[in-house]
Design an enzyme around this catalytic site. Sequence first.
Site, mmCIF file in Angstrom:
data_model
loop_
_atom_site.group_PDB
_atom_site.id
_atom_site.type_symbol
_atom_site.label_atom_id
_atom_site.label_comp_id
_atom_site.label_asym_id
_atom_site.label_seq_id
_atom_site.Cartn_x
_atom_site.Cartn_y
_atom_site.Cartn_z
ATOM 1 N N GLN A 132 0.826 -1.209 0.000
ATOM 2 C CA GLN A 132 0.000 0.000 0.000
ATOM 3 C C GLN A 132 0.861 1.259 0.000
ATOM 4 O O GLN A 132 1.930 1.297 0.604
ATOM 5 C CB GLN A 132 -0.932 0.001 1.211
ATOM 6 C CG GLN A 132 -2.093 0.957 1.048
ATOM 7 C CD GLN A 132 -3.286 0.565 1.895
ATOM 8 O OE1 GLN A 132 -3.444 -0.583 2.256
ATOM 9 N NE2 GLN A 132 -4.126 1.527 2.205
ATOM 10 N N SER B 27 3.477 -6.775 2.449
ATOM 11 C CA SER B 27 2.144 -6.658 3.027
ATOM 12 C C SER B 27 1.089 -7.201 2.065
ATOM 13 O O SER B 27 1.102 -8.398 1.768
ATOM 14 C CB SER B 27 1.858 -5.209 3.437
ATOM 15 O OG SER B 27 0.680 -5.117 4.198
ATOM 16 N N LEU B 28 0.188 -6.351 1.540
ATOM 17 C CA LEU B 28 -0.811 -6.863 0.598
ATOM 18 C C LEU B 28 -0.140 -7.508 -0.614
ATOM 19 O O LEU B 28 -0.718 -8.377 -1.285
ATOM 20 C CB LEU B 28 -1.769 -5.754 0.148
ATOM 21 C CG LEU B 28 -1.270 -4.776 -0.926
ATOM 22 C CD1 LEU B 28 -1.593 -5.245 -2.337
ATOM 23 C CD2 LEU B 28 -1.856 -3.396 -0.704
ATOM 24 N N ARG C 93 -9.951 -7.602 3.211
ATOM 25 C CA ARG C 93 -8.834 -7.250 4.079
ATOM 26 C C ARG C 93 -8.785 -5.736 4.309
ATOM 27 O O ARG C 93 -8.606 -5.267 5.435
ATOM 28 C CB ARG C 93 -7.527 -7.734 3.452
ATOM 29 C CG ARG C 93 -6.265 -7.544 4.295
ATOM 30 C CD ARG C 93 -5.091 -8.185 3.544
ATOM 31 N NE ARG C 93 -3.815 -8.107 4.257
ATOM 32 C CZ ARG C 93 -2.926 -7.130 4.127
ATOM 33 N NH1 ARG C 93 -3.181 -6.114 3.304
ATOM 34 N NH2 ARG C 93 -1.786 -7.162 4.779
ATOM 35 N N HIS D 251 -0.513 -3.522 10.775
ATOM 36 C CA HIS D 251 0.577 -4.392 11.250
ATOM 37 C C HIS D 251 0.979 -4.127 12.699
ATOM 38 O O HIS D 251 2.156 -4.053 13.026
ATOM 39 C CB HIS D 251 1.789 -4.291 10.315
ATOM 40 C CG HIS D 251 1.502 -4.756 8.933
ATOM 41 N ND1 HIS D 251 1.233 -6.079 8.635
ATOM 42 C CD2 HIS D 251 1.392 -4.080 7.767
ATOM 43 C CE1 HIS D 251 0.978 -6.189 7.328
ATOM 44 N NE2 HIS D 251 1.065 -4.988 6.793
ATOM 45 N N GLN E 88 -0.025 -12.145 9.607
ATOM 46 C CA GLN E 88 0.527 -10.963 8.925
ATOM 47 C C GLN E 88 -0.260 -9.692 9.227
ATOM 48 O O GLN E 88 0.294 -8.591 9.236
ATOM 49 C CB GLN E 88 0.531 -11.231 7.406
ATOM 50 C CG GLN E 88 1.282 -10.204 6.588
ATOM 51 C CD GLN E 88 0.583 -9.919 5.272
ATOM 52 O OE1 GLN E 88 -0.601 -9.573 5.259
ATOM 53 N NE2 GLN E 88 1.297 -10.068 4.187
#
Length: 312
Positions: free
Chosen positions: A9, A94-95, A119, A203, A252
Amino acid sequence: MRAFIFPGQGSQKIGMGAELAEASAAARDVFGEVDEALKQKLSVLMFGGPEEELTLTENAQPAIMANAIATQRVLARDFGLATNMTADCVAGHSLGEYTALCAVAAFDLATTARLLKLRGQAMQAAVPVGEGAMAALLGADIEKASALAAAAAQGEICEVANDNDPSQVVISGHKGAIERAIALVKDFEIKRGVLLPVSAPFHCSLMQPAADRMAEALAGTLIEAFALPLYANVTAAALTDPDAERALLVEQVTGRVRWRESVLAMRADGVESFVELGGKVVGPMVSRTDKEAQVTSLVTMQDIEAFAKEMT
């Protein structure tokens, strides 16, 4: 050895994917399939905005994935460079880990889009707007960042969210704690703390409600065998086991993105070349982690054509 890597992101911008869609049916097919899966004209938002809507987490996450997978499909269909024949492993920030899983056929495209939409919604809903924050610590290594986060917490949540490279660590948690951390950076010999323009504290343990929602969604989602090994964010190690990855994707959401360590692990395992698909975000992190690594970013058709020419 070569790794295909995928951005997270913050890499979204108006116009993303538009040139690829104009030039390639493979890219158009990706954007059309994602639009259909989400029952939303996400591609219209990607190509023309408005920016504030694209930046919403629930839109940015599938948009970044779609742009990267469009790049991957153009490589495969238009230039004959299938991922499993061109790369030796994959990783995503991440994503981007979901994008990487789609790239190695663990998830199909429609499933990936729906999971990332959920998500994004779950992460946004986990913490009321204004209660959480994130900050980038510039000139900070993981030891300094961890010490600062512990000092700034004062009973609130303040945790390392992203260990990006040797000079940039991101912290996440309650807004007050993050603001205290920024005020304390000089005491920990950190150059600067910069509040990030994010809508939720990703996170960190405040994201537990989102992790619970993702656990439920992933429990009912088939994860196929991986075409290539994936280096997971929370372990910084290669894996190919779908059930192990299911658990790691849940972890995660609240866990640290160990990107610097992932890069070092790939290098130790023999990866010399890193190719970022759909952005120029994680590639520079690789370069700052290991100056000897070869890094390429594929964003435009010109980038793709130049890479394809190198491969032939």
